[in-house]
Design a protein around this motif. Structure first.
Motif, PDB file in Angstrom:
ATOM      1  N   PRO A   4      34.169 -26.354  -3.882  1.00  0.00           N
ATOM      2  CA  PRO A   4      34.869 -27.518  -3.337  1.00  0.00           C
ATOM      3  C   PRO A   4      35.620 -27.237  -2.044  1.00  0.00           C
ATOM      4  CG  PRO A   4      36.085 -26.634  -5.179  1.00  0.00           C
ATOM      5  CD  PRO A   4      34.798 -25.836  -5.078  1.00  0.00           C
ATOM      6  N   GLY A   5      35.753 -25.997  -1.660  1.00  0.00           N
ATOM      7  CA  GLY A   5      36.487 -25.673  -0.443  1.00  0.00           C
ATOM      8  C   GLY A   5      37.936 -25.374  -0.726  1.00  0.00           C
ATOM      9  N   PRO A   6      38.639 -24.822   0.275  1.00  0.00           N
ATOM     10  CA  PRO A   6      40.012 -24.373   0.060  1.00  0.00           C
ATOM     11  C   PRO A   6      41.022 -25.506  -0.105  1.00  0.00           C
ATOM     12  CG  PRO A   6      39.391 -24.109   2.349  1.00  0.00           C
ATOM     13  CD  PRO A   6      38.148 -24.531   1.604  1.00  0.00           C
ATOM     14  N   GLU A   7      40.662 -26.737   0.241  1.00  0.00           N
ATOM     15  CA  GLU A   7      41.625 -27.827   0.150  1.00  0.00           C
ATOM     16  C   GLU A   7      41.683 -28.453  -1.239  1.00  0.00           C
ATOM     17  OE1 GLU A   7      37.677 -29.355   1.025  1.00  0.00           O
ATOM     18  OE2 GLU A   7      38.852 -27.866   2.052  1.00  0.00           O
ATOM     19  N   ALA A   8      40.776 -28.038  -2.165  1.00  0.00           N
ATOM     20  CA  ALA A   8      40.752 -28.635  -3.497  1.00  0.00           C
ATOM     21  C   ALA A   8      40.627 -27.557  -4.560  1.00  0.00           C
ATOM     22  CB  ALA A   8      39.573 -29.600  -3.599  1.00  0.00           C
ATOM     23  N   LEU A   9      41.261 -27.808  -5.667  1.00  0.00           N
ATOM     24  CA  LEU A   9      41.146 -26.918  -6.812  1.00  0.00           C
ATOM     25  C   LEU A   9      41.131 -27.802  -8.045  1.00  0.00           C
ATOM     26  CD1 LEU A   9      41.049 -23.924  -7.639  1.00  0.00           C
ATOM     27  CD2 LEU A   9      43.521 -23.988  -7.818  1.00  0.00           C
ATOM     28  N   ALA A  10      40.015 -27.832  -8.742  1.00  0.00           N
ATOM     29  CA  ALA A  10      39.873 -28.678  -9.924  1.00  0.00           C
ATOM     30  C   ALA A  10      39.818 -27.803 -11.166  1.00  0.00           C
ATOM     31  CB  ALA A  10      38.604 -29.521  -9.807  1.00  0.00           C
ATOM     32  N   ALA A  11      40.274 -28.352 -12.263  1.00  0.00           N
ATOM     33  CA  ALA A  11      40.273 -27.617 -13.521  1.00  0.00           C
ATOM     34  C   ALA A  11      39.976 -28.576 -14.665  1.00  0.00           C
ATOM     35  CB  ALA A  11      41.622 -26.945 -13.743  1.00  0.00           C
ATOM     36  N   ARG A  12      39.431 -28.015 -15.732  1.00  0.00           N
ATOM     37  CA  ARG A  12      39.206 -28.801 -16.940  1.00  0.00           C
ATOM     38  C   ARG A  12      39.669 -27.992 -18.141  1.00  0.00           C
ATOM     39  NH1 ARG A  12      34.194 -26.310 -17.981  1.00  0.00           N
ATOM     40  NH2 ARG A  12      33.338 -25.715 -16.001  1.00  0.00           N
ATOM     41  N   LEU A  13      40.086 -28.691 -19.182  1.00  0.00           N
ATOM     42  CA  LEU A  13      40.603 -28.026 -20.372  1.00  0.00           C
ATOM     43  C   LEU A  13      39.539 -27.123 -20.982  1.00  0.00           C
ATOM     44  CD1 LEU A  13      42.886 -27.679 -22.478  1.00  0.00           C
ATOM     45  CD2 LEU A  13      41.820 -29.564 -23.738  1.00  0.00           C
ATOM     46  N   LEU A  14      39.899 -25.881 -21.196  1.00  0.00           N
ATOM     47  CA  LEU A  14      39.026 -24.944 -21.891  1.00  0.00           C
ATOM     48  C   LEU A  14      39.397 -24.915 -23.379  1.00  0.00           C
ATOM     49  CD1 LEU A  14      36.765 -22.861 -21.690  1.00  0.00           C
ATOM     50  CD2 LEU A  14      38.513 -21.151 -21.195  1.00  0.00           C
ATOM     51  N   CYS A  15      40.685 -24.663 -23.664  1.00  0.00           N
ATOM     52  CA  CYS A  15      41.117 -24.641 -25.060  1.00  0.00           C
ATOM     53  C   CYS A  15      42.641 -24.582 -25.159  1.00  0.00           C
ATOM     54  CB  CYS A  15      40.504 -23.477 -25.823  1.00  0.00           C
ATOM     55  SG  CYS A  15      40.919 -21.843 -25.186  1.00  0.00           S
ATOM     56  N   ASP A  16      43.118 -24.961 -26.319  1.00  0.00           N
ATOM     57  CA  ASP A  16      44.507 -24.749 -26.708  1.00  0.00           C
ATOM     58  C   ASP A  16      44.517 -23.572 -27.669  1.00  0.00           C
ATOM     59  OD1 ASP A  16      45.782 -26.926 -25.334  1.00  0.00           O
ATOM     60  OD2 ASP A  16      44.858 -28.269 -26.786  1.00  0.00           O
ATOM     61  N   VAL A  17      45.462 -22.654 -27.478  1.00  0.00           N
ATOM     62  CA  VAL A  17      45.502 -21.411 -28.251  1.00  0.00           C
ATOM     63  C   VAL A  17      46.868 -21.284 -28.919  1.00  0.00           C
ATOM     64  CG1 VAL A  17      45.199 -18.905 -28.161  1.00  0.00           C
ATOM     65  CG2 VAL A  17      44.049 -20.354 -26.464  1.00  0.00           C
ATOM     66  N   ASP A  18      46.858 -21.003 -30.211  1.00  0.00           N
ATOM     67  CA  ASP A  18      48.089 -20.698 -30.952  1.00  0.00           C
ATOM     68  C   ASP A  18      47.965 -19.277 -31.478  1.00  0.00           C
ATOM     69  OD1 ASP A  18      50.066 -22.947 -31.295  1.00  0.00           O
ATOM     70  OD2 ASP A  18      48.178 -23.980 -31.732  1.00  0.00           O
ATOM     71  N   ILE A  19      48.922 -18.430 -31.099  1.00  0.00           N
ATOM     72  CA  ILE A  19      48.907 -17.029 -31.526  1.00  0.00           C
ATOM     73  C   ILE A  19      50.183 -16.731 -32.300  1.00  0.00           C
ATOM     74  CG2 ILE A  19      48.964 -14.625 -30.736  1.00  0.00           C
ATOM     75  CD1 ILE A  19      47.250 -15.506 -28.344  1.00  0.00           C
ATOM     76  N   SER A  20      50.010 -16.163 -33.488  1.00  0.00           N
ATOM     77  CA  SER A  20      51.143 -15.696 -34.279  1.00  0.00           C
ATOM     78  C   SER A  20      51.302 -14.206 -34.039  1.00  0.00           C
ATOM     79  CB  SER A  20      50.903 -15.941 -35.771  1.00  0.00           C
ATOM     80  OG  SER A  20      50.822 -17.313 -36.032  1.00  0.00           O
ATOM     81  N   LEU A  21      52.546 -13.784 -33.924  1.00  0.00           N
ATOM     82  CA  LEU A  21      52.848 -12.365 -33.720  1.00  0.00           C
ATOM     83  C   LEU A  21      53.351 -11.753 -35.015  1.00  0.00           C
ATOM     84  CD1 LEU A  21      54.623 -12.667 -30.271  1.00  0.00           C
ATOM     85  CD2 LEU A  21      52.249 -12.014 -30.715  1.00  0.00           C
ATOM     86  N   VAL A  22      53.136 -10.461 -35.167  1.00  0.00           N
ATOM     87  CA  VAL A  22      53.648  -9.729 -36.326  1.00  0.00           C
ATOM     88  C   VAL A  22      55.168  -9.858 -36.317  1.00  0.00           C
ATOM     89  CG1 VAL A  22      53.841  -7.429 -37.358  1.00  0.00           C
ATOM     90  CG2 VAL A  22      51.672  -8.178 -36.343  1.00  0.00           C
ATOM     91  N   ASP A  23      55.763 -10.031 -37.491  1.00  0.00           N
ATOM     92  CA  ASP A  23      57.195 -10.325 -37.607  1.00  0.00           C
ATOM     93  C   ASP A  23      58.104  -9.340 -36.903  1.00  0.00           C
ATOM     94  OD1 ASP A  23      56.758 -12.651 -39.003  1.00  0.00           O
ATOM     95  OD2 ASP A  23      56.929 -11.703 -40.965  1.00  0.00           O
ATOM     96  N   ASP A  24      57.768  -8.046 -36.914  1.00  0.00           N
ATOM     97  CA  ASP A  24      58.671  -7.075 -36.289  1.00  0.00           C
ATOM     98  C   ASP A  24      58.400  -6.889 -34.797  1.00  0.00           C
ATOM     99  OD1 ASP A  24      56.278  -5.774 -36.569  1.00  0.00           O
ATOM    100  OD2 ASP A  24      57.105  -3.980 -37.505  1.00  0.00           O
ATOM    101  N   ALA A  25      57.596  -7.749 -34.210  1.00  0.00           N
ATOM    102  CA  ALA A  25      57.328  -7.681 -32.766  1.00  0.00           C
ATOM    103  C   ALA A  25      58.393  -8.478 -32.032  1.00  0.00           C
ATOM    104  CB  ALA A  25      55.942  -8.240 -32.466  1.00  0.00           C
ATOM    105  N   PRO A  26      58.735  -8.148 -30.827  1.00  0.00           N
ATOM    106  CA  PRO A  26      58.220  -7.026 -30.069  1.00  0.00           C
ATOM    107  C   PRO A  26      58.917  -5.704 -30.428  1.00  0.00           C
ATOM    108  CG  PRO A  26      59.740  -8.262 -28.708  1.00  0.00           C
ATOM    109  CD  PRO A  26      59.633  -8.995 -30.022  1.00  0.00           C
ATOM    110  N   VAL A  27      58.168  -4.643 -30.226  1.00  0.00           N
ATOM    111  CA  VAL A  27      58.686  -3.298 -30.455  1.00  0.00           C
ATOM    112  C   VAL A  27      59.070  -2.715 -29.095  1.00  0.00           C
ATOM    113  CG1 VAL A  27      58.145  -0.988 -31.284  1.00  0.00           C
ATOM    114  CG2 VAL A  27      57.195  -2.996 -32.468  1.00  0.00           C
TER     115      VAL A  27
END
Length: 166
Positions: A4-27
Motif C-alpha cells: 500500500p505504500g508508506p502513507e498507509a498501514l492497514a491491519a485486520r484482527l488475527l486473534c484475541d489471546v488470553d494467557i494465564s501465568l503460573v501463580d508464583d510468577a514473576p520470579v
C-alpha cells in the motif's frame, strides 16, 4: 500481496489471546551488572480469531527486563517464547517482544491483582510484536505475517488483541 505504500498501514484482527501465568510468577532473578530480569511462566491459555484458534500450551514464559525512566515510570522490555496448538492440532511457535510502560501513579493499581482487572488499559502502554513459526500446512501463511498487538493485564495473566498487518 499488494504494497500500500508508506502513507498507509492497514491491519485486520488475527486473534484475541488470553494467557494465564503460573501463580508464583514473576520470579525476580535480581539486578545483575547488565539488567534487572524476571521470569513469568505460562500456565496455559486460549487464542480465538477469524482464521486461527486454539490453546496456548503451558511451559513458555516471559524473560522480561525491568527498568525505570526519569519520571519514575516503570518500563519493561517483553521477551516471550511460547507454543500454541491450533484447534486442528497444528503446533505454532510464537515469540514476541514489546514494551510495557506504567506511569508511576498507576503502579499500585497495576500490581494489585484485585484492582488490575478493572483498571482502564488506557492508563498504561502495553504493545507487542508477535512472530510466528509453523511447519507447512494450513497455517503456513503465518510464517509471512507481520503482526502487532496491544495488551492489558488480568488478575491471572495477560490478554492481547493481535492484528495482522496487510
Amino acid at each position: 500481496m499488494a504494497n500500500p505504500g508508506p502513507e498507509a498501514l492497514a491491519a485486520r484482527l488475527l486473534c484475541d489471546v488470553d494467557i494465564s501465568l503460573v501463580d508464583d510468577a514473576p520470579v525476580p532473578l535480581g539486578r545483575s551488572p547488565w539488567r534487572n530480569r524476571r521470569v513469568s511462566y505460562i500456565a496455559g491459555g486460549t487464542f480465538r480469531g477469524p482464521r486461527v484458534s486454539g490453546e496456548v500450551l503451558p511451559g513458555g514464559g516471559d524473560w522480561s527486563e525491568l527498568g525505570q525512566d526519569g519520571a519514575g515510570n516503570a518500563v519493561t522490555l517483553i521477551d516471550v517464547r511460547s507454543a500454541w496448538r491450533a484447534d486442528d492440532g497444528t503446533l505454532i511457535y510464537v515469540t514476541y517482544s514489546g514494551r510495557l510502560v506504567i506511569p508511576a501513579e498507576a503502579l499500585p493499581d497495576f500490581r494489585d491483582p484485585a484492582k488490575v482487572e478493572a483498571m482502564d488499559p488506557a492508563r498504561y502502554y502495553f504493545r507487542i510484536q508477535p512472530v510466528f513459526e509453523v511447519a507447512d500446512g494450513p497455517y503456513g501463511w503465518l510464517n509471512a505475517t507481520v503482526a502487532v498487538g496491544y495488551g492489558h493485564r488480568t488478575a491471572k495473566g495477560v490478554r492481547y488483541r493481535v492484528f495482522a498487518l496487510d
